[in-house]
Design a protein around this motif. Structure first.
Motif, PDB file in Angstrom:
ATOM      1  N   VAL A 100      63.948  14.471  80.502  1.00 47.64           N
ATOM      2  CA  VAL A 100      62.862  13.756  81.182  1.00 47.64           C
ATOM      3  C   VAL A 100      62.610  12.416  80.489  1.00 47.64           C
ATOM      4  CG1 VAL A 100      60.401  13.802  81.759  1.00 47.64           C
ATOM      5  CG2 VAL A 100      61.795  15.872  82.050  1.00 47.64           C
ATOM      6  N   GLN A 101      62.571  12.430  79.170  1.00 48.93           N
ATOM      7  CA  GLN A 101      62.356  11.186  78.418  1.00 48.93           C
ATOM      8  C   GLN A 101      63.458  10.175  78.708  1.00 48.93           C
ATOM      9  OE1 GLN A 101      61.341  11.111  74.060  1.00 48.93           O
ATOM     10  NE2 GLN A 101      63.385  10.214  73.913  1.00 48.93           N
ATOM     11  N   ALA A 102      64.710  10.624  78.676  1.00 45.57           N
ATOM     12  CA  ALA A 102      65.824   9.710  78.945  1.00 45.57           C
ATOM     13  C   ALA A 102      65.756   9.163  80.368  1.00 45.57           C
ATOM     14  CB  ALA A 102      67.151  10.433  78.708  1.00 45.57           C
ATOM     15  N   SER A 103      65.319   9.989  81.309  1.00 48.53           N
ATOM     16  CA  SER A 103      65.196   9.537  82.703  1.00 48.53           C
ATOM     17  C   SER A 103      64.145   8.450  82.837  1.00 48.53           C
ATOM     18  CB  SER A 103      64.845  10.726  83.606  1.00 48.53           C
ATOM     19  OG  SER A 103      65.861  11.707  83.582  1.00 48.53           O
ATOM     20  N   ILE A 104      62.997   8.652  82.186  1.00 50.50           N
ATOM     21  CA  ILE A 104      61.937   7.639  82.226  1.00 50.50           C
ATOM     22  C   ILE A 104      62.446   6.325  81.639  1.00 50.50           C
ATOM     23  CG2 ILE A 104      59.676   7.010  81.309  1.00 50.50           C
ATOM     24  CD1 ILE A 104      58.933   9.997  81.435  1.00 50.50           C
ATOM     25  N   GLN A 105      63.124   6.423  80.502  1.00 49.96           N
ATOM     26  CA  GLN A 105      63.627   5.219  79.837  1.00 49.96           C
ATOM     27  C   GLN A 105      64.732   4.543  80.643  1.00 49.96           C
ATOM     28  OE1 GLN A 105      64.653   7.289  76.202  1.00 49.96           O
ATOM     29  NE2 GLN A 105      62.987   6.292  75.086  1.00 49.96           N
ATOM     30  N   ALA A 106      65.557   5.349  81.310  1.00 50.25           N
ATOM     31  CA  ALA A 106      66.708   4.801  82.024  1.00 50.25           C
ATOM     32  C   ALA A 106      66.329   4.165  83.365  1.00 50.25           C
ATOM     33  CB  ALA A 106      67.746   5.901  82.251  1.00 50.25           C
ATOM     34  N   PHE A 107      65.327   4.730  84.042  1.00 51.05           N
ATOM     35  CA  PHE A 107      65.078   4.338  85.427  1.00 51.05           C
ATOM     36  C   PHE A 107      63.731   3.655  85.668  1.00 51.05           C
ATOM     37  CE2 PHE A 107      67.819   8.248  85.645  1.00 51.05           C
ATOM     38  CZ  PHE A 107      69.002   7.563  85.876  1.00 51.05           C
ATOM     39  N   THR A 108      62.946   3.448  84.611  1.00 51.02           N
ATOM     40  CA  THR A 108      61.719   2.667  84.740  1.00 51.02           C
ATOM     41  C   THR A 108      61.644   1.693  83.578  1.00 51.02           C
ATOM     42  OG1 THR A 108      60.320   4.188  83.453  1.00 51.02           O
ATOM     43  CG2 THR A 108      60.529   4.631  85.814  1.00 51.02           C
ATOM     44  N   ASN A 109      60.662   0.811  83.619  1.00 54.72           N
ATOM     45  CA  ASN A 109      60.457  -0.176  82.566  1.00 54.72           C
ATOM     46  C   ASN A 109      59.119   0.059  81.871  1.00 54.72           C
ATOM     47  OD1 ASN A 109      62.868  -1.756  83.136  1.00 54.72           O
ATOM     48  ND2 ASN A 109      61.804  -2.421  85.004  1.00 54.72           N
ATOM     49  N   PRO A 110      58.984  -0.376  80.630  1.00 55.32           N
ATOM     50  CA  PRO A 110      57.689  -0.261  79.955  1.00 55.32           C
ATOM     51  C   PRO A 110      56.578  -0.864  80.810  1.00 55.32           C
ATOM     52  CG  PRO A 110      59.371  -0.919  78.392  1.00 55.32           C
ATOM     53  CD  PRO A 110      60.022  -0.949  79.741  1.00 55.32           C
ATOM     54  N   THR A 161      48.785   1.905  92.558  1.00 50.79           N
ATOM     55  CA  THR A 161      49.391   1.664  91.244  1.00 50.79           C
ATOM     56  C   THR A 161      50.808   1.131  91.297  1.00 50.79           C
ATOM     57  OG1 THR A 161      50.309   3.918  91.056  1.00 50.79           O
ATOM     58  CG2 THR A 161      48.027   3.584  90.327  1.00 50.79           C
ATOM     59  N   ASP A 162      51.443   1.163  92.482  1.00 50.94           N
ATOM     60  CA  ASP A 162      52.853   0.776  92.589  1.00 50.94           C
ATOM     61  C   ASP A 162      53.722   1.619  91.647  1.00 50.94           C
ATOM     62  OD1 ASP A 162      55.032  -0.648  93.584  1.00 50.94           O
ATOM     63  OD2 ASP A 162      54.917  -2.145  91.988  1.00 50.94           O
ATOM     64  N   ALA A 163      53.452   2.914  91.639  1.00 52.47           N
ATOM     65  CA  ALA A 163      54.191   3.839  90.758  1.00 52.47           C
ATOM     66  C   ALA A 163      55.677   3.829  91.096  1.00 52.47           C
ATOM     67  CB  ALA A 163      53.632   5.246  90.887  1.00 52.47           C
ATOM     68  N   LYS A 164      56.505   4.090  90.076  1.00 52.10           N
ATOM     69  CA  LYS A 164      57.950   4.050  90.228  1.00 52.10           C
ATOM     70  C   LYS A 164      58.609   5.428  90.138  1.00 52.10           C
ATOM     71  CE  LYS A 164      57.780  -0.435  90.370  1.00 52.10           C
ATOM     72  NZ  LYS A 164      57.886  -1.128  91.684  1.00 52.10           N
ATOM     73  N   MET A 165      57.879   6.423  89.598  1.00 49.47           N
ATOM     74  CA  MET A 165      58.505   7.725  89.357  1.00 49.47           C
ATOM     75  C   MET A 165      57.448   8.820  89.461  1.00 49.47           C
ATOM     76  SD  MET A 165      60.528   9.009  85.893  1.00 49.47           S
ATOM     77  CE  MET A 165      62.025   8.063  86.254  1.00 49.47           C
ATOM     78  N   LEU A 166      57.895   9.988  89.884  1.00 51.14           N
ATOM     79  CA  LEU A 166      57.047  11.176  89.893  1.00 51.14           C
ATOM     80  C   LEU A 166      57.750  12.282  89.130  1.00 51.14           C
ATOM     81  CD1 LEU A 166      54.872  12.651  92.660  1.00 51.14           C
ATOM     82  CD2 LEU A 166      56.600  14.136  91.643  1.00 51.14           C
ATOM     83  N   LEU A 197      61.427   7.474  92.354  1.00 48.00           N
ATOM     84  CA  LEU A 197      62.427   8.409  91.858  1.00 48.00           C
ATOM     85  C   LEU A 197      61.709   9.674  91.403  1.00 48.00           C
ATOM     86  CD1 LEU A 197      65.461   8.860  91.032  1.00 48.00           C
ATOM     87  CD2 LEU A 197      64.775   8.113  88.756  1.00 48.00           C
ATOM     88  N   VAL A 198      62.254  10.828  91.751  1.00 47.70           N
ATOM     89  CA  VAL A 198      61.672  12.106  91.342  1.00 47.70           C
ATOM     90  C   VAL A 198      62.528  12.734  90.257  1.00 47.70           C
ATOM     91  CG1 VAL A 198      61.096  14.459  92.065  1.00 47.70           C
ATOM     92  CG2 VAL A 198      60.571  12.526  93.562  1.00 47.70           C
ATOM     93  N   VAL A 199      61.882  13.076  89.148  1.00 44.58           N
ATOM     94  CA  VAL A 199      62.523  13.875  88.102  1.00 44.58           C
ATOM     95  C   VAL A 199      61.922  15.264  88.210  1.00 44.58           C
ATOM     96  CG1 VAL A 199      62.947  14.152  85.639  1.00 44.58           C
ATOM     97  CG2 VAL A 199      62.825  11.849  86.636  1.00 44.58           C
TER      98      VAL A 199
END
Length: 393
Positions: A100-110, A161-166, A197-199
């Motif tokens: 999950v951590q790698a997915s957040i880092q790979a597919f979203t930005n800080p 919020t213009d969220a990028k991931m769930l 993107l859904v993880v």
């Protein structure tokens, strides 16, 4: 072969968080630990024998995920969840949360927003904060004793919020929901429309109770199959959480390469040779043990339900559809969350998970682990009943 789930093992455990270190963790003596999500059951001897044979080889060098293991994982998911998995889409990671951590880092930005559906597994909120993303909550609705997704609130939160991931918990820990195909399809329509993107954390996918059916999230549509990350692991199903093994399914080749690159950057791409053997063996020859284990756990949940109804009606069991974790409504006691947790720990000598760990919506609830011997559960309930009798006075 019949397996014995009443056999006592915890007295021989060494350095385990749940049992041998529980008194130190809770700063209390003689407690019954029904908290952390691991079983009290020993693996079947046929799997242990395979692991022993691997140990006897005596060489434990750097280990990579093999095509043979990928095939075994793909076959297990295909058979267990009626989903065709291309073995090339299987990736290794040393646990679902590292994936999950790698997915957040790979597919979203800080600074990007990531949505979770509370009350939910505590590390979800922590991993969002630890990766410098912004947390957005889409709380579940508790209606007539059942949790449901709040789709109207989800759309509102995405637009605001213009969220990028769930981050999806499927099945849901701690509330025990096994999301239906209709619910997941509605979720898929929303995230597709807004390009999220859904993880999907599917670590409990093999632990589905009778009369319910797990739906792998990517099955809801062709689009979601290409735009989702699925996290599976044998750690809950076969009580091997300490072996740090999980498998991530990413069908899109470009996404998969990006994910694997991030794992390598995090130094999390190497497998453990013993872990891979245990996982492979479990998926190849462990299904009979798993089915008997599920029957035993279901018996424990039935026993709990009957015991609470008869002896401790103040505690209301939320209907559980999957996982071996149950969610109990204790709000009628009128205790705040810390008072409730310490009451059970100090007066009943039973350690559970504080509902507030899963988000503020968990206040007044506790999570309890049913993957234990019946004798352990019986003693724990007797202690709780005695403590509540004193509380009533």
């Amino acid at each position: 072969m019949a397996y014995n789930f009443d056999e006592e093992h915890h007295s021989t455990y060494k350095n385990t968080a749940k049992w041998s270190m529980a008194n130190e963790h809770f700063e209390e003596e003689d407690i019954i630990p029904l908290w952390v999500a691991e079983m009290d059951f020993k693996l079947p001897p046929e799997i242990i024998d395979r692991v022993k044979a691997r140990v006897d080889e005596g060489i434990f060098g750097y280990t990579m995920l093999t095509e043979e293991v990928k095939e075994v994982v793909a076959l297990w998911i295909s058979k267990r969840h009626q989903m065709q998995v291309n073995q090339e889409s299987v990736c290794f990671s040393p646990g679902v949360m590292p994936a999950v951590q790698a997915s957040i880092q790979a597919f979203t930005n800080p600074g990007d927003r990531v949505i979770i559906q509370t009350p939910v597994y505590g590390p979800f909120s922590k991993v969002v904060a630890n990766t410098s993303r912004e947390l957005v909550t889409n709380p579940l609705q508790f209606k007539n004793g059942k949790y449901e997704m709040d789709f109207d609130d989800l759309v509102k939160k995405i637009e605001e919020t213009d969220a990028k991931m769930l981050l999806l918990c499927n099945p849901h820990n701690p509330v025990g929901r096994v999301w239906s195909l209709d619910e997941l399809q509605r979720l898929g329509e929303i995230v597709d429309k807004y390009r999220l993107l859904v993880v999907s954390d599917e670590i409990h996918a093999d632990l589905i109770l009778r009369d319910h059916q797990h739906t792998v999230f990517s099955k809801v549509s062709d689009t979601m199959s290409k735009k989702s990350v699925l996290c599976f692991s044998p750690s809950k199903s076969f009580n091997m959480a300490g072996l740090n093994t999980s498998f991530t399914i990413i069908e899109d080749e470009e996404m998969r390469a990006t994910f694997q690159k991030k794992l390598e950057e995090n130094y999390q791409a190497m497998a453990n040779p013993i872990s891979l053997e245990a996982a492979k063996s479990a998926y190849e020859i462990g299904e009979a043990w798993l089915e008997q284990c599920l029957n035993y756990i279901e018996g424990n949940i039935h026993y709990l339900r009957e015991y609470l109804s008869k002896n401790i009606p103040e505690l209301k069991l939320v209907n559980s559809q999957g996982t071996y974790l149950v969610w109990i409504d204790c709000r009628v006691l009128g205790l705040n969350q810390e008072e409730l947790f310490h009451f059970l720990l100090k007066k009943a000598k039973v350690a559970v998970n504080n509902g507030f760990e899963f988000g503020e919506e968990g206040a007044g609830f506790i999570r309890m682990n049913m993957a234990c011997r019946r004798a352990t559960l019986e003693e724990a309930l007797q202690r709780i009943e005695k403590a509540i009798k004193e509380f009533r006075k």
